[in-house]
Design a protein around this motif. Structure first.
Motif, PDB file in Angstrom:
ATOM      1  N   UNK A 296       0.824  -1.217   0.000  1.00  0.00           N
ATOM      2  CA  UNK A 296       0.000   0.000   0.000  1.00  0.00           C
ATOM      3  C   UNK A 296       0.855   1.262   0.000  1.00  0.00           C
ATOM      4  N   UNK A 297       2.058   1.185  -0.552  1.00  0.00           N
ATOM      5  CA  UNK A 297       2.916   2.365  -0.625  1.00  0.00           C
ATOM      6  C   UNK A 297       2.312   3.418  -1.547  1.00  0.00           C
ATOM      7  N   UNK A 298       2.559   4.685  -1.227  1.00  0.00           N
ATOM      8  CA  UNK A 298       2.155   5.774  -2.106  1.00  0.00           C
ATOM      9  C   UNK A 298       3.102   5.816  -3.311  1.00  0.00           C
ATOM     10  N   UNK A 299       2.685   6.428  -4.424  1.00  0.00           N
ATOM     11  CA  UNK A 299       3.593   6.540  -5.567  1.00  0.00           C
ATOM     12  C   UNK A 299       4.889   7.264  -5.222  1.00  0.00           C
ATOM     13  N   UNK A 300       4.793   8.335  -4.394  1.00  0.00           N
ATOM     14  CA  UNK A 300       5.984   9.091  -4.015  1.00  0.00           C
ATOM     15  C   UNK A 300       6.946   8.225  -3.210  1.00  0.00           C
ATOM     16  N   UNK A 301       6.377   7.443  -2.290  1.00  0.00           N
ATOM     17  CA  UNK A 301       7.209   6.583  -1.444  1.00  0.00           C
ATOM     18  C   UNK A 301       7.840   5.461  -2.255  1.00  0.00           C
ATOM     19  N   UNK A 302       7.059   4.820  -3.110  1.00  0.00           N
ATOM     20  CA  UNK A 302       7.593   3.705  -3.899  1.00  0.00           C
ATOM     21  C   UNK A 302       8.742   4.162  -4.789  1.00  0.00           C
ATOM     22  N   UNK A 303       8.601   5.347  -5.387  1.00  0.00           N
ATOM     23  CA  UNK A 303       9.646   5.844  -6.280  1.00  0.00           C
ATOM     24  C   UNK A 303      10.928   6.159  -5.507  1.00  0.00           C
ATOM     25  N   UNK A 304      10.804   6.848  -4.379  1.00  0.00           N
ATOM     26  CA  UNK A 304      11.997   7.227  -3.617  1.00  0.00           C
ATOM     27  C   UNK A 304      12.629   6.016  -2.934  1.00  0.00           C
ATOM     28  N   UNK A 305      11.831   5.062  -2.493  1.00  0.00           N
ATOM     29  CA  UNK A 305      12.396   3.849  -1.894  1.00  0.00           C
ATOM     30  C   UNK A 305      13.185   3.067  -2.939  1.00  0.00           C
ATOM     31  N   UNK A 306      12.654   2.997  -4.163  1.00  0.00           N
ATOM     32  CA  UNK A 306      13.350   2.312  -5.235  1.00  0.00           C
ATOM     33  C   UNK A 306      14.674   2.998  -5.555  1.00  0.00           C
ATOM     34  N   UNK A 307      14.657   4.335  -5.621  1.00  0.00           N
ATOM     35  CA  UNK A 307      15.901   5.070  -5.872  1.00  0.00           C
ATOM     36  C   UNK A 307      16.909   4.894  -4.757  1.00  0.00           C
ATOM     37  N   UNK A 308      16.431   4.829  -3.511  1.00  0.00           N
ATOM     38  CA  UNK A 308      17.313   4.623  -2.354  1.00  0.00           C
ATOM     39  C   UNK A 308      17.977   3.246  -2.402  1.00  0.00           C
ATOM     40  N   UNK A 309      17.184   2.200  -2.644  1.00  0.00           N
ATOM     41  CA  UNK A 309      17.734   0.847  -2.645  1.00  0.00           C
ATOM     42  C   UNK A 309      18.678   0.625  -3.826  1.00  0.00           C
ATOM     43  N   UNK A 310      18.352   1.189  -4.972  1.00  0.00           N
ATOM     44  CA  UNK A 310      19.212   1.002  -6.148  1.00  0.00           C
ATOM     45  C   UNK A 310      20.520   1.781  -6.032  1.00  0.00           C
ATOM     46  N   UNK A 311      20.588   2.730  -5.097  1.00  0.00           N
ATOM     47  CA  UNK A 311      21.845   3.458  -4.889  1.00  0.00           C
ATOM     48  C   UNK A 311      22.832   2.665  -4.048  1.00  0.00           C
ATOM     49  N   UNK A 312      22.366   1.586  -3.451  1.00  0.00           N
ATOM     50  CA  UNK A 312      23.230   0.730  -2.630  1.00  0.00           C
ATOM     51  C   UNK A 312      23.820  -0.357  -3.532  1.00  0.00           C
ATOM     52  N   UNK A 313      25.034  -0.114  -3.987  1.00  0.00           N
ATOM     53  CA  UNK A 313      25.651  -1.006  -4.960  1.00  0.00           C
ATOM     54  C   UNK A 313      25.889  -2.415  -4.419  1.00  0.00           C
ATOM     55  N   UNK A 314      25.900  -2.555  -3.107  1.00  0.00           N
ATOM     56  CA  UNK A 314      26.153  -3.875  -2.536  1.00  0.00           C
ATOM     57  C   UNK A 314      24.943  -4.791  -2.633  1.00  0.00           C
TER      58      UNK A 314
END
Length: 665
Positions: A410-428
């Motif tokens: 039930x994530x909001x569109x704003x949250x889903x987008x920023x969470x995806x960007x946050x996780x993809x920035x973690x190269x490990x």
């Protein structure tokens, strides 16, 4: 070493909290220009300085002297001042002191470069002197503002704050990823403040609050984002209420989340969407209740406040992938459109689906999504509906999951987008790990599925008997007497018939348990009884789960029993562990979400008490969790006094402990 701060008397700082206001721009500080609203440097700061509800350094305003009729009349008639109701002469505002206490503020960019302003503007005010202390890091001493003393829930406090104004100020439509990194970095650089308020435009406020909730890792202090629909420059506005409400909550409560405050309501920042461009109630949180409701009383819904392990120091994550996007499904969307959208450099896509996670069942469309997922593209499905969650109730939704699309709940569109960007920035993290973390609540951004509600049963009564049994056991003077168990006898008569008539209704059992658990928790920690502390934590978690199911069994303790306050001293269980050297319980409390920055009614933190008592292991545990000395511990001279005393008697152990806290002899 500690940050330099103005020296004040203990009485001045014991009832003060310090808040940093980061002013990025937005409607709240705008003026009407030739082409509509535009931000104006210094306007917001000077306006707040001139309003006694926001700045009353002499405590000589009407706000500070209207607590009673007698106080108002005495203030009104003092120094020749007449009541404004009987005098034709306007009442003059008090003259501010010539020297304002300054607060150290660090910026991730140069603040106060006069060359960035037009010549006529740069001559208006003297910008603060900035000193570069590292690459792209500057610091300045900014004049502080201070609110009048106010009493809420029997406690009197005032809030001292500094305003870090960005140069240039930004309309929120111009906010980008690098600005989110800057805000999180400035919070990290100024983490010696008690709390933070971020002034921001409303258009992209939800994106910023969601992004910061992830970038601020292991956050232990209150961060509130707010703004306004009508600027402070207009006579009728919502700016005053929003800013004063955010300051009040930030200065009085430790809510370790990134929050959004608007129209008398504090929301979890990653649960909010902007739903109106013209209502003062511009934001809503359709899938999660509010954290604080501000009306006649300020009601903190503590059972909704995030509680997470705090064994790690706070840090700001300083990266976010820009290669993410949002794709909204619509009837007739072609596979070619989807394929083009999923081409490099895109690494992650938020897919806004129909209803509860449904999509067109064309084979070419499903194949395009599957090919992207097989290449390592992370596709997250959320609902186009503002309320509700993704489910697998329909076959059309299950085919998405079979193609490799991960549910965003039930994530909001704003949250889903920023969470995806946050996780993809973690190269490990591998694509598989990112997919798993997307579906895992990291900052309370999505709801866990609840089990069946069930009916009230004897399990609740059995748990209450266990609480009473533990309470009796720990209440005994040392040595502990044999364990007393409250249980049913062979005739089926329970121990309550021999002692007291316990009601078996859910409400009465809940209230009895809520009254006993805090005392039991403090007793367990004082004795470093890890088994009993775990019992309290389990009992409290069970009560909160039952409350979520609608059984009305949740405790009303702020933050649960982990942070329950002793009514006489305002000390938390972590304070008790620090005073008694209960190292095992201190570690367990922090692992369960204890707030390391809480102060008792004397203004002291757990770290101060652990260091003063000489408990090295507890001090090291607290430092690992991000504890630091400050406030009255430093400015009141208490820590320095303890160091001098240890030095005078040659206590090397004590000196080493204070050295580890950052205080040099």
């Amino acid at each position: 070493m500690f940050d330099a701060c103005p020296v004040m008397e203990p009485s001045q700082v014991s009832d003060e909290s310090r808040v940093l206001v980061i002013y990025t721009g937005g409607t709240i500080g705008m003026l009407v220009g030739q082409h509509g609203y535009v931000p104006e440097p210094y306007f917001l700061t000077e306006t707040l300085r001139s309003q006694t509800r926001f700045h009353d350094p002499l405590q000589d305003s009407l706000f500070s002297n209207a607590g009673s009729v007698q106080g108002f009349r005495q203030w009104s008639s003092s120094s020749g001042r007449s009541s404004p109701l009987t005098s034709n002469t306007p009442d003059a505002l008090p003259t501010p002191p010539t020297h304002q206490p300054t607060l150290l503020v660090r910026s991730a960019r140069f603040i106060g470069d006069p060359s960035a302003l037009a010549p006529n503007q740069s001559e208006m005010k003297d910008r603060p002197t900035c000193v570069q202390v590292a690459d792209k890091v500057f610091e300045a001493y900014l004049p502080s503002l201070v609110t009048p003393r106010t009493t809420i829930a029997g406690k009197t406090k005032r809030i001292r704050y500094a305003i870090l104004e960005w140069n240039p100020l930004l309309d929120s439509s111009n906010i980008e990823i690098e600005d989110w990194i800057r805000i999180s970095t400035e919070i990290e650089l100024n983490y010696h403040y008690d709390a933070f308020v971020i002034l921001h435009g409303t258009d992209t406020m939800c994106y910023t609050s969601s992004a910061l909730s992830f970038l601020l890792e292991d956050l232990g202090k209150t961060v509130i984002i707010t703004g306004a629909q009508i600027p402070l420059s207009q006579l009728r506005n919502d700016a005053v209420d929003n800013l004063m409400g955010a300051l009040t909550i930030a200065g009085r409560y430790i809510i370790p989340e990134c929050c959004l405050y608007f129209n008398h309501t504090l929301f979890r920042g990653n649960r909010v969407s902007k739903t109106s461009s013209f209502d003062l109630s511009a934001f809503s949180s359709p899938n999660f209740p509010s954290l604080v409701d501000v009306g006649i009383d300020i009601v903190v819904n503590w059972n909704n406040v995030l509680r997470q392990a705090s064994l790690q120091k706070f840090r700001a994550h300083k990266a976010m992938s820009p290669n993410v996007a949002t794709l909204r499904l619509f009837p007739g969307i072609t596979a070619a459109t989807v394929r083009a959208f999923l081409m490099p450099p895109v690494r992650g896509v938020v897919l806004e689906t129909f209803g509860a996670g449904n999509a067109p069942q064309r084979s070419d469309l499903m194949l395009a999504l599957k090919e992207a997922c097989d290449r390592g593209i992370i596709v997250v499905a959320i609902s186009q509906c503002s309320k509700g969650s993704i489910s697998d109730a329909y076959e059309t939704g299950r085919t998405l999951m079979q193609a490799g699309v991960v549910s965003g709940g039930d994530m909001t569109p704003e949250c889903a987008l920023t969470k995806l960007g946050y996780l993809l920035s973690k190269n490990e993290l591998s694509p598989g790990e990112v997919r798993n973390l997307i579906a895992t609540p990291l900052r309370g951004e999505l709801s866990r599925p609840l089990g069946s509600t069930g009916e009230f049963s004897d399990e609740s009564l059995a748990k209450l008997r266990g609480v009473v049994s533990r309470f009796i056991q720990l209440s005994q003077p040392k040595p502990i007497l044999p364990h007393i168990t409250i249980s049913s006898d062979s005739a089926g008569t329970t121990a309550r018939n021999a002692a007291a008539a316990w009601s078996e209704t859910a409400a009465e059992i809940s209230s009895t348990e809520a009254a006993l658990l805090p005392f039991l928790t403090h007793l367990a920690v004082a004795r470093d009884d890890l088994d009993s502390l775990q019992f309290c934590i389990d009992a409290d978690d069970y009560a909160n789960v039952q409350s979520a199911k609608g059984n009305n069994m949740g405790t009303s303790v702020p933050g649960g029993v982990i942070n329950c306050l002793d009514p006489a001293s305002d000390r938390t269980p972590l304070h008790v562990a620090a005073l008694n050297g209960a190292a095992r319980c201190a570690h367990k409390l922090l692992d369960s979400g204890a707030l390391v920055h809480c102060r008792d009614n004397l203004g002291h933190t757990s770290l101060y008490y652990a260091a003063r008592q000489g408990h090295m292991e507890v001090v090291q545990t607290l430092l690992q969790a991000g504890a630091r000395l400050g406030g009255i511990d430093i400015e009141g001279g208490y820590a320095a006094l303890a160091v001098r005393a240890a030095k005078n008697i040659g206590d090397k152990h004590c000196l080493e402990i204070w050295k580890q806290t950052g205080l040099q002899a």
